[in-house]
Design an enzyme around this catalytic site. Structure first.
Site, PDB file in Angstrom:
ATOM      1  N   HIS A 233       0.838  -1.031   0.038  1.00  0.00           N
ATOM      2  CA  HIS A 233      -0.054   0.176   0.067  1.00  0.00           C
ATOM      3  C   HIS A 233       0.889   1.183  -0.009  1.00  0.00           C
ATOM      4  CE1 HIS A 233      -3.695   2.335   1.925  1.00  0.00           C
ATOM      5  NE2 HIS A 233      -3.369   2.890   0.828  1.00  0.00           N
ATOM      6  N   LYS A 263     -11.933  -1.443  11.606  1.00  0.00           N
ATOM      7  CA  LYS A 263     -11.428  -1.490  10.373  1.00  0.00           C
ATOM      8  C   LYS A 263     -11.179  -2.962   9.751  1.00  0.00           C
ATOM      9  CE  LYS A 263      -9.766   3.181  10.560  1.00  0.00           C
ATOM     10  NZ  LYS A 263      -8.574   4.095  10.397  1.00  0.00           N
ATOM     11  N   HIS A 290       2.546   1.537   6.193  1.00  0.00           N
ATOM     12  CA  HIS A 290       3.014   1.487   4.765  1.00  0.00           C
ATOM     13  C   HIS A 290       4.458   0.924   4.438  1.00  0.00           C
ATOM     14  CE1 HIS A 290      -0.585   3.977   3.567  1.00  0.00           C
ATOM     15  NE2 HIS A 290      -0.430   4.860   4.795  1.00  0.00           N
ATOM     16  N   ARG A 503      -9.432  15.440  -4.110  1.00  0.00           N
ATOM     17  CA  ARG A 503      -8.723  16.704  -3.698  1.00  0.00           C
ATOM     18  C   ARG A 503      -7.767  17.164  -4.340  1.00  0.00           C
ATOM     19  NH1 ARG A 503      -9.513  13.200   1.288  1.00  0.00           N
ATOM     20  NH2 ARG A 503     -11.261  14.028   2.206  1.00  0.00           N
TER      21      ARG A 503
END
Length: 639
Positions: A233, A263, A290, A503
């Site tokens: 990721h 989650k 990550h 965004r």
């Protein structure tokens, strides 16, 4: 009271009482006065209507009827009493119904009159035009003027239908390219959902040459065995959305158990308490927040082998211990400096000591959009301080990886300050997270020159990306879904959604800032160009392969049905002509041979393998088709 002479004819016949109404009981003198006032009001309203003309939207027919005129406003009470119409004395409900009926009838009559006259004029003009055209083309053989009334109506109907079809076609297809004008629209009415996701041209011109092995990605994923999908990721590439698809939107024999408010989901193999997915939403950040390629390839095999029967979430110190053991094993191996482009080094890391197969997957994104999205995320307070950045068994020191900010976070930083930091890990993040950092001395920049370091990192990232089981692009959501389903033979429940407004797209930058961002991420720009080319070539290859398979199956089905039909036909003829065939043994032997060939061809068609095809199998298919053609020719000759 005597009536004037001019009022007598205007009054008309005397008013008759309605049927069933009681007899009038008013006195004659008062009755004559009322009739005189009514006659005067009729004359006044008729004169006013004749001078002023009909109101807008009302025809002249109703102005000739003073009983249906609307009441008009007067400047004095006497003028209002004189000009008051007769239906003002009627009840209010009946008066309203009469007024609505008049307006409705009047507008409808006007529309019908306009439509009739317009169509008549159009038909008349078209008749003359077509008559002139036909007279010039066909001469005296065809003349529109001599056609009867039925022919004129039929011709007018055809012309109107043609004009209506042209208008509808121009409304539906305003451009030059229309799907309705192509033959593919009739064969497949559903449009292709994988086309033009990023508003690019349909034709794709490849820039790199890849082999068939690089384009063909078919993983025999055994979810009940020891195969494991490892999701790398990268920040701000849409990995969160894709990770949710893996645990919530995929069809499985035993779906992942996702609880409300949590989650993480439990993704166990069917009948086992082992996970088949190593990602954020299934095992958590087991190898660090990550984790990059260098961390995952060292941590995942050690975690799976050391925690086979436990939860895949070791403590922070346990991660360092596992990575240190992996570093010692790597240094003790004979191949301490593997080739960057060698697929053997990559495949060696895709397996563990226990024989588990690791299939690495990831998602990439356009570098400029990803960089702006990360800046907006950092501006809101994100830091990713929990990332370990472990390489070669240890995290980097503060001298090797300085911080760009002094406080707790970097919230509110402007874009210029974000770009000015030379130690910002957002620069070329995708190349750094996909490459093997041990080849360049991890985060120690003094090991080799910067130019050589960048070249090694880029080639390592390209090699690792090419040998991955799967990778997708954020800008191609539907194609990403298609390639994943074809690669792992796993289908999603609902299709992916392409979000063009993010965004990063809301940030307005000029050309100078965009060029600077591209300069800061020049390695990511090169990697993304390479990845996009490989991704689209894989998609085209898989689509062509799918079309070829569908065509081959249709051909086999037609051959099979044709053989069955001929077999049934010959059997019925053999039963009816058994005596003639017994007299001639040559025809009987020929019929038996034909039936035997039919049986063999049908059995070969049923036992033939479906999706997988080798060059030998293609050759056997061509031989079978040639034999079938010879057989059909012999059948026609025998008949």
């Amino acid at each position: 009271m005597a009536l004037p002479v001019c009022a007598a004819p205007a009054l008309g016949p005397p008013l008759q009482p309605e049927r069933g109404a009681p007899a009038r009981t008013t006195c004659p003198r008062r009755h004559s006065r009322v009739e005189a006032q009514l006659a005067a009001s009729r004359l006044g309203s008729a004169a006013v209507s004749g001078r002023a003309g009909p109101p807008r939207g009302v025809s002249h027919e109703f102005n000739s009827r003073p009983l249906l005129d609307e009441p008009r406003k007067a400047s004095s009470s006497l003028a209002g009493a004189v000009r008051a119409p007769l239906f003002a004395l009627l009840p209010r409900g009946r008066r309203r119904r009469m007024h609505d009926l008049r307006r409705r009838w009047d507008l409808g009559y006007l529309c019908r009159a306009l439509l009739t006259r317009g169509l008549a004029a159009l038909g008349h003009s078209l008749k003359h035009v077509l008559g002139a055209i036909f007279s010039k083309i066909f001469g005296p053989l065809a003349s529109v003027g001599n056609m009867d009334e039925k022919s004129n109506k039929l011709l007018l109907a055809l012309v109107m239908l043609f004009l209506f079809a042209v208008i509808v076609l121009q409304y539906v297809c305003p451009g030059t390219e229309c799907q309705l004008l192509r033959l593919q629209a009739f064969s497949s009415p559903v449009p292709d959902p994988y086309r033009s996701e990023d508003e690019s041209s349909a034709r794709f011109v490849p820039r790199y040459n890849f082999s068939r092995g690089d384009l063909l990605r078919k993983v025999d994923f055994d979810i009940k065995g020891d195969d494991l999908i490892v999701f790398l990721h990268i920040q701000k590439t849409g990995g969160t959305t894709f990770g949710r698809h893996l645990v919530r939107n995929i069809q499985l024999e035993q779906p992942c158990e996702c609880r409300v408010g949590q989650k993480k989901c439990t993704c166990h193999r069917p009948g086992k308490r082992e996970t088949w997915l190593f990602s954020r939403f299934s095992t958590g950040w087991s190898c660090g927040l990550h984790a990059d390629w260098t961390e995952l390839t060292s941590c995942v095999p050690a975690v799976v082998d050391g925690k086979r029967d436990a939860k895949l979430r070791p403590a922070r110190w346990r991660i360092f211990q596992i990575l240190d053991a992996a570093r010692k094993d790597r240094r003790g191996s004979p191949n301490t400096n593997p080739d960057v482009n060698s697929p053997s080094s990559t495949k060696a890391r895709n397996t563990s000591k226990s024989g588990k197969n690791f299939h690495y997957i990831t998602i990439l994104r356009d570098p400029v959009s990803r960089y702006l999205s990360e800046w907006r995320h950092v501006q809101r307070g994100a830091t990713w301080k929990a990332s370990l950045h472990v390489c070669d068994g240890r995290p980097p020191t503060s001298e090797e990886l300085p911080s760009c900010y002094t406080g707790d976070d970097w919230s509110g930083c402007p874009l210029k300050e974000f770009m000015d930091c030379p130690y910002n890990l957002a620069n070329n993040r995708q190349v750094r997270m996909l490459s093997d950092l041990t080849l360049v001395g991890c985060y120690n920049l003094s090991v080799m020159p910067e130019k050589q370091r960048n070249k090694v990192l880029l080639e390592s990232a390209k090699s690792n990306l090419k040998h991955m089981a799967f990778f997708g692009l954020t800008e191609f959501q539907r194609k990403t879904q298609y390639l994943f389903e074809k690669t792992f033979n796993m289908n999603f429940i609902s299709p992916f959604t392409q979000y063009n407004t993010t965004r990063a797209s809301s940030v307005e930058i000029n050309e100078e800032i965009q060029k600077r961002i591209e300069g800061l991420n020049f390695l990511d720009m090169e990697l993304y160009s390479y990845a996009k080319d490989l991704f689209l070539q894989r998609y085209q290859f898989m689509r062509q392969k799918e079309h070829q398979e569908a065509r081959r199956k249709r051909q086999e089905q037609r051959k099979f049905l044709k053989g069955r039909f001929l077999q049934t036909h010959f059997q019925s003829q053999g039963q009816g002509q058994s005596q003639n065939q017994s007299q001639n043994p040559n025809h009987q032997n020929l019929t038996q041979n034909l039936l035997q060939n039919l049986t063999q061809s049908s059995s070969q068609t049923e036992n033939r393998e479906g999706p997988k095809q080798t060059p030998g199998q293609e050759q056997s298919d061509s031989n079978t088709s040639n034999g079938t053609n010879d057989y059909i020719g012999s059948v026609e000759k025998w008949r």
